[in-house]
Structures are given as C-alpha cells and as structure tokens.
Design a protein around this motif. Structure first.
Motif, PDB file in Angstrom:
ATOM      1  N   VAL A  83      81.039  15.198 -15.993  1.00  0.00           N
ATOM      2  CA  VAL A  83      81.221  15.963 -17.239  1.00  0.00           C
ATOM      3  C   VAL A  83      79.987  15.794 -18.123  1.00  0.00           C
ATOM      4  N   VAL A  84      79.516  14.551 -18.203  1.00  0.00           N
ATOM      5  CA  VAL A  84      78.379  14.246 -19.081  1.00  0.00           C
ATOM      6  C   VAL A  84      77.112  14.946 -18.589  1.00  0.00           C
ATOM      7  N   ALA A  87      77.182  18.685 -19.028  1.00  0.00           N
ATOM      8  CA  ALA A  87      76.944  19.082 -20.418  1.00  0.00           C
ATOM      9  C   ALA A  87      75.446  19.127 -20.692  1.00  0.00           C
ATOM     10  N   PHE A  88      74.715  18.117 -20.260  1.00  0.00           N
ATOM     11  CA  PHE A  88      73.303  18.021 -20.630  1.00  0.00           C
ATOM     12  C   PHE A  88      72.383  18.899 -19.794  1.00  0.00           C
ATOM     13  N   TYR A  91      71.178  21.914 -21.662  1.00  0.00           N
ATOM     14  CA  TYR A  91      69.971  21.875 -22.497  1.00  0.00           C
ATOM     15  C   TYR A  91      68.783  22.460 -21.730  1.00  0.00           C
ATOM     16  N   TYR A  94      69.170  26.176 -21.222  1.00  0.00           N
ATOM     17  CA  TYR A  94      68.942  26.947 -22.455  1.00  0.00           C
ATOM     18  C   TYR A  94      67.452  27.133 -22.699  1.00  0.00           C
ATOM     19  N   TYR A 278      74.458  30.253 -22.491  1.00  0.00           N
ATOM     20  CA  TYR A 278      74.548  28.789 -22.484  1.00  0.00           C
ATOM     21  C   TYR A 278      75.150  28.222 -23.750  1.00  0.00           C
ATOM     22  N   LEU A 279      75.292  29.042 -24.759  1.00  0.00           N
ATOM     23  CA  LEU A 279      75.962  28.558 -25.968  1.00  0.00           C
ATOM     24  C   LEU A 279      77.436  28.291 -25.693  1.00  0.00           C
ATOM     25  N   PRO A 282      79.362  25.306 -21.862  1.00  0.00           N
ATOM     26  CA  PRO A 282      79.989  23.967 -21.880  1.00  0.00           C
ATOM     27  C   PRO A 282      81.488  24.003 -22.181  1.00  0.00           C
TER      28      PRO A 282
ATOM     29  N   LEU B  25      67.582  15.908 -31.474  1.00  0.00           N
ATOM     30  CA  LEU B  25      69.045  15.947 -31.278  1.00  0.00           C
ATOM     31  C   LEU B  25      69.381  15.960 -29.790  1.00  0.00           C
ATOM     32  N   MET B  26      68.634  16.737 -29.016  1.00  0.00           N
ATOM     33  CA  MET B  26      68.895  16.805 -27.575  1.00  0.00           C
ATOM     34  C   MET B  26      68.674  15.440 -26.921  1.00  0.00           C
ATOM     35  N   SER B  29      71.250  12.827 -28.153  1.00  0.00           N
ATOM     36  CA  SER B  29      72.612  12.963 -27.624  1.00  0.00           C
ATOM     37  C   SER B  29      72.691  12.445 -26.189  1.00  0.00           C
ATOM     38  N   ILE B  30      71.621  12.631 -25.432  1.00  0.00           N
ATOM     39  CA  ILE B  30      71.604  12.084 -24.070  1.00  0.00           C
ATOM     40  C   ILE B  30      71.599  10.556 -24.124  1.00  0.00           C
ATOM     41  N   ALA B  60      80.256  14.492 -25.491  1.00  0.00           N
ATOM     42  CA  ALA B  60      79.029  15.078 -24.945  1.00  0.00           C
ATOM     43  C   ALA B  60      79.129  16.601 -24.911  1.00  0.00           C
ATOM     44  N   ILE B  63      78.996  17.955 -28.555  1.00  0.00           N
ATOM     45  CA  ILE B  63      77.647  17.828 -29.142  1.00  0.00           C
ATOM     46  C   ILE B  63      76.726  18.892 -28.583  1.00  0.00           C
ATOM     47  N   VAL B  64      76.787  19.130 -27.290  1.00  0.00           N
ATOM     48  CA  VAL B  64      75.909  20.136 -26.676  1.00  0.00           C
ATOM     49  C   VAL B  64      76.194  21.516 -27.258  1.00  0.00           C
ATOM     50  N   ILE B  65      77.464  21.851 -27.401  1.00  0.00           N
ATOM     51  CA  ILE B  65      77.817  23.167 -27.957  1.00  0.00           C
ATOM     52  C   ILE B  65      77.256  23.287 -29.377  1.00  0.00           C
ATOM     53  N   VAL B  67      74.736  21.521 -30.856  1.00  0.00           N
ATOM     54  CA  VAL B  67      73.269  21.511 -30.899  1.00  0.00           C
ATOM     55  C   VAL B  67      72.698  22.856 -30.456  1.00  0.00           C
ATOM     56  N   LEU B  68      73.256  23.419 -29.413  1.00  0.00           N
ATOM     57  CA  LEU B  68      72.708  24.687 -28.916  1.00  0.00           C
ATOM     58  C   LEU B  68      72.999  25.841 -29.873  1.00  0.00           C
ATOM     59  N   ALA B  71      70.490  25.484 -32.519  1.00  0.00           N
ATOM     60  CA  ALA B  71      69.188  25.899 -31.997  1.00  0.00           C
ATOM     61  C   ALA B  71      69.080  27.427 -31.959  1.00  0.00           C
TER      62      ALA B  71
END
Lengths: 497, 77
Positions: A83-84, A87-88, A91, A94, A278-279, A282, B25-26, B29-30, B60, B63-65, B67-68, B71
């Motif tokens: 999951v983690v 999620a990343f 980034y 995007y 990508y918004l 997740p 932030l990216m 968060s990681i 996680a 936070i990604v949602i 931050v993006l 952005a």
C-alpha cells in the motif's frame, strides 16, 4: 451441499470472464488495430476516467486479493508495504508521465526503451532496456496468471488443475487484447475496477462478521493483539521482514517506473490528462486495505486452513464460510484484478519486444511491425508466460519483489531521459549492466543480503557507475537533447571554452 | 575559435518556492514511512480499531492525494 451452493461460485466466475471478453472484444470500435499506434496506444484517445481505471485497476492485481491476505495470514502487517509503495509510485508517475505524453505526441516515442534509446542515441541501449523491461514485466505477469489458476482451481473444488485454469484465463485475455489492444484494456479495467472496489469492501465486512459475529473490527484486532501480537508489527510472524527490508522494498518500488506506465502515458489525449489521472488513482488503492484485514482475521478465525499455498487462504475462507454468491463474486473480483493487471503486462511486454528489440534489428516497416505485434502477443502469452507460470516459481509477493529489483535498474536511465543532460549512453549501459548483474546475484546466490532488497544493492552499484562513466564519456548531441529538455535547461547547458 | 562544452551538473530540479515545497513534501512523506520513523508505528497497538501500521499505510495514501492536489493547483509539474 446443493448444486447451486457448490458450483454457483464457479458459474459466477466464468460468467464474469465471458462478460470481460465481450466488452474487450467490442472495445476496438472503428480503430484499425493493424496500425501500430492504435493497438499500442489506442490512438491517443483515452480520457481521464479511463486512464484512472487503466492505471488504478492495472496496478491492483492478484496481489490484492490473494497475495496480500496470504501475507497477512503468514506474516502479518508486513503486507502493508505494498500500500505504501503504491502510494508513493504515484509521485514519480505524476512528475514523469506528462513529460512522457509530451514526448509521445511530439516525437512518437511509444515505449520506455524507445525513449531511452532516442535520448542516448543508442539502438543497443534501446534493445537492452527493451529486454530488461520485457523480462521484468513478463515476470510480473506470472503473478496474475498463477493467481488466475488458483481461483479456478479453488472454485472448481480441484476439478480444474492449476495449469488448466491458467490456460483458460490467458486464452480469454489473448482473445480480446489481440483484437482491441490498449483500448480493450482501458474499457475492461473500468468494469474490473468498479467490481474490485465494491467487492473488497463487501468481502472485508462479511469476513469480519463471520469471524467475530459483528462488524467491530477493533474487537478482531484486539483478539489478534492478545493471541498473536507478532502479526501486528515488523519483522512479522515469520521474523523475516524487519524494518530495513520494509524500507528498501518500498524504496526500490518507488524508483521503478514500469514500461507499461510509459505506454499508458503515451496513450493519453494530452499532458493534462496524463497528470490529472494521478490525482485520484491513490483513492483506488484503498481497495487493498479490507483484503489485508481479511488475511489477518484468518489468523485466528481460520486455523483449519490446509491449502497448498497461503495465497489461497482468503478465497478458501470465503468458499467455506460465506454465502455461495459472495464467494462467486469474490472469485470474479479476483479474476478481475488478475486480468486487469495481466492484460497491460502482456500488451506492454509484447509491444516492447516487437518495437524495441525485433523492429530495430530486423528494420521492419510500421505496417509489418503492426501486424507482427499482435501475433507476437500469442507467443508471449502461450509460449513464455504460461509455461513459466505452470512451474509455479514461488509466492505471489516474492515474485513481485524480484521483478521490482530488475525494473528498478532502469531508474538511472530515466533520470538521464528527464533530468540530467550530461548522462551518456556509455554510462547508462555500464550502470544498467552492473545493476542487473548485482540484482541477479543477490536473488540467486545470496538473496537480499542483510535484509536489504537486491534491487537497492543493484542501484547502489548502478548509480555511481552511471554517473562516473557518464562524466568521462561523450554526451548526446544538442539536437537530440533539445527534444528532451526544456529551453531553460538548454540555455544554461553549454559554456564556451 | 571557442568551442562549446557541456556543463556537468545542469539538472532539471525545483526552481520556484512552490516547487521546492512540493518536492520537500514528497520526500518528507516518504521518509515518514520508512526507517527509522516507521519504528514509531511498529508497535502492537490497536488505535481506533486498527493496528498502528494500518494507519501508517492509510496515512500514506491520504498524504499523496493531498500533496498531488496541492501540486496540481499550484501548477507544479
């Protein structure tokens, strides 16, 4: 047990497969699928909604419904690492995908290997990246094929052996992907994505209810906390997933821009579509949480499980203890997850092998390439992926971890494509070769030394070699670099001496 | 005659304040989800019905949602 309660789940599962075939087959519309750009990238016609499901459902796979609960059952919360990292990864997607879309629209680079080869002015690097990428993607597809075989095997009470179940599903996928290419994948993923989301929540609630008699999830975890607290922390119940392995597994996954991400981005209508999807992707990944809860609940609620693989625990629990129609829908949901991931993996690996390996070597025309790639799909599916999956190389999650190690070695090349103009083809080739060698050694000879993921070891060698060799070798021409880097970078890139 | 030589360390990187904020932030968060900070959550404690590690994973995603979306609104690409 009546006929309907015994075979109803199997019937529902098969009906779903037929529905997906019909939907996928009709997706091609008026596009001529013998044209390479239509079969590979849907002719750049996909909007935001389809792209969200293409990416979200494409990334949520057999892992979610089989592997994750299986790991929850055998190891505990370690399963959450997926999951983690998923999620990343968003980034990186995007930031990179819109640039890829721009390159595809402007210069026609439809695959990652093609883009890398063009950037570094190296047909050899293109072929090398094509091979590494296709190999990793095919490896990833095994997760889905094996998962599919597990479903039909369990649903048929063992009547359909694993290999036959795998063959049935790969044949269904071949049927509609051959016909309609990436467009089929986009549309079937919308159906599959909706199913997966609904089913994950429904199954999670049903399992908790049957396990403890109510929907109080806190009570379920309190039970686990009292009886088996090792499941709630790292290194997990098997004592083999310490925080360092959690960390390096997440990091190597974040660095992995898969070839199919490039193909999807190349199929977007425009840069903003590639970015906007990508918004919301997740949100899709929340679907994994309920299934991981299922696996953990089975630790105390399903002690009688005796299947061959823990990957089957969630499915078997549902067959044994849930209403037949619920189990059938779960089977369909898992197939949806498997197919939605396998489709783009077969498609991308086939496209990559055709476009980046065979075409440059044999110098095929676009028309011949278009006709070849659809035929090659059948070879990839029936003569590579299917035979490999029948050998059943390991737990689904472990197969995934190995593949990430290899694909992560393309990260420095992607840095060179998008971020660092000074990177050279010699540096990229040297780094990639060194990284792949290290990953292979640390998977086969000494697996994940010191609990650090093999892919991270690979990058620890790959990156310095890539940088140092680049600094001592000749960079690409200014004309090539102008295609990849913005003007403000090019304006400051050179100095007169 | 002067020749043109490529500089070694010209790279695509954040330039404006908003780009730097998003980048931090990216990365931040990681870092919150890996060693050593993961050990804060790596405890057999059930909080609001779920183990702490579940909240790490859910956090996680959220936070990604966030931050993006920030952005995108800021035009940080």
């Amino acid at each position: 047990m009546t006929f309907i309660s015994a075979w109803g789940p199997f019937i529902i599962t098969i009906l779903y497969t037929i529905t997906a075939c019909i939907l996928g087959y009709s997706a091609k519309g008026k596009l001529d699928m013998d044209k390479m750009e239509n079969w590979s990238s849907s002719g750049n016609t996909m909007g935001v909604i389809v792209m969200i499901f293409l990416t979200g459902a494409g990334n949520v796979s057999s892992y979610t419904f089989l592997g994750a609960p299986g790991w929850g059952y055998s190891r505990g919360v370690a399963c959450l690492y997926v999951v983690v990292y998923m999620a990343f990864i968003v980034y990186a997607c995007y930031l990179m995908s819109p640039r890829v879309t721009r390159l595809a629209l402007k210069s026609g680079y439809r695959t990652q290997a093609e883009g890398i080869g063009a950037r570094f002015e190296s047909p050899f690097l293109r072929i090398l990246c094509g091979i590494v990428g296709a190999f990793a993607v095919i490896g990833n597809s095994l997760v889905q094929v094996i998962g599919s075989g597990n479903i039909l095997n369990v649903m048929s009470h063992g009547a359909i052996p694993l290999w036959l179940g795998e063959l049935i599903i790969v044949s269904a996928i071949a049927f509609y992907v051959y016909k309609s290419g990436l467009r089929a994948i986009g549309w079937t993923n919308v159906l599959q994505g909706v199913m997966m989301f609904c089913l994950s929540i429904l199954v999670g609630l049903f399992v908790v209810y049957t396990a403890i008699g109510n929907l109080n999830i806190a009570e379920a975890f309190k039970t686990l906390q009292e009886t088996s607290p090792q499941y709630l922390t790292l290194p997990g119940a098997m004592n083999n997933f310490p925080p360092i392995y959690w960390t390096t597994s997440i990091l190597i996954s974040v660095f992995s821009f898969w070839p199919q991400f490039w193909v999807w981005a190349a199929g977007a209508k425009d840069e903003d579509t590639a970015r906007r999807q990508y918004l919301y992707v997740p949100i899709f990944y929340f679907v994994m949480i309920p299934m991981m809860i299922v696996g953990l609940v089975c630790v105390f609620a399903y002690t009688e499980f005796s299947g061959d693989s823990t990957d089957q625990v969630a499915l078997q629990y549902c067959l044994d203890k849930l209403p037949w129609w619920m189990a059938g829908l779960l089977g369909a949901g898992i197939l949806a997850a498997s197919q939605s991931s396998a489709e783009p993996q077969f498609h991308t690996s086939t496209f990559t092998i055709t476009h980046d390996v065979i075409t440059p070597i044999a110098k095929l025309s676009p028309e011949k390439e278009g006709r070849l790639q659809r035929k090659l799909l059948l070879i990839v599916i029936f003569f590579i992926a299917f035979p490999l999956s029948v050998t059943n190389p390991g737990e689904l999650v472990n197969i995934l971890l190995v593949c990430y190690g290899f694909i992560g070695q393309l990260f420095p090349c992607m840095l060179g494509v998008l971020c660092w103009p000074r990177a050279t083809k010699t540096g990229a080739i040297a780094g990639l070769a060194a990284g792949v060698l290290v990953v292979a050694l640390f998977n086969i000879v000494w697996p994940n030394p010191l609990y650090v993921h093999a892919g991270i070891w690979g990058l620890l060698v790959n990156l310095p070699v890539f940088i140092v060799v680049s600094l001592f070798t000749k960079p690409a021409s200014e004309e090539t670099l102008r295609k990849f880097f913005p003007d403000y970078i090019m304006d400051q890139l050179y100095e007169e001496v | 005659m002067k020749e043109k030589k490529m500089k070694n360390w010209v790279i695509v990187r954040p330039r404006k304040p908003k780009e730097w904020i998003i980048f931090i932030l990216m990365v931040g968060s990681i870092l919150l989800t890996i060693s050593p900070i993961v050990n804060v959550f790596n405890k057999p404690i059930v909080f609001l019905g779920l183990p702490l590690m579940f909240w790490l994973a859910i956090g996680a995603l959220i936070i990604v949602i966030i931050v993006l979306n920030i952005a995108y609104r800021w035009g940080v690409h």
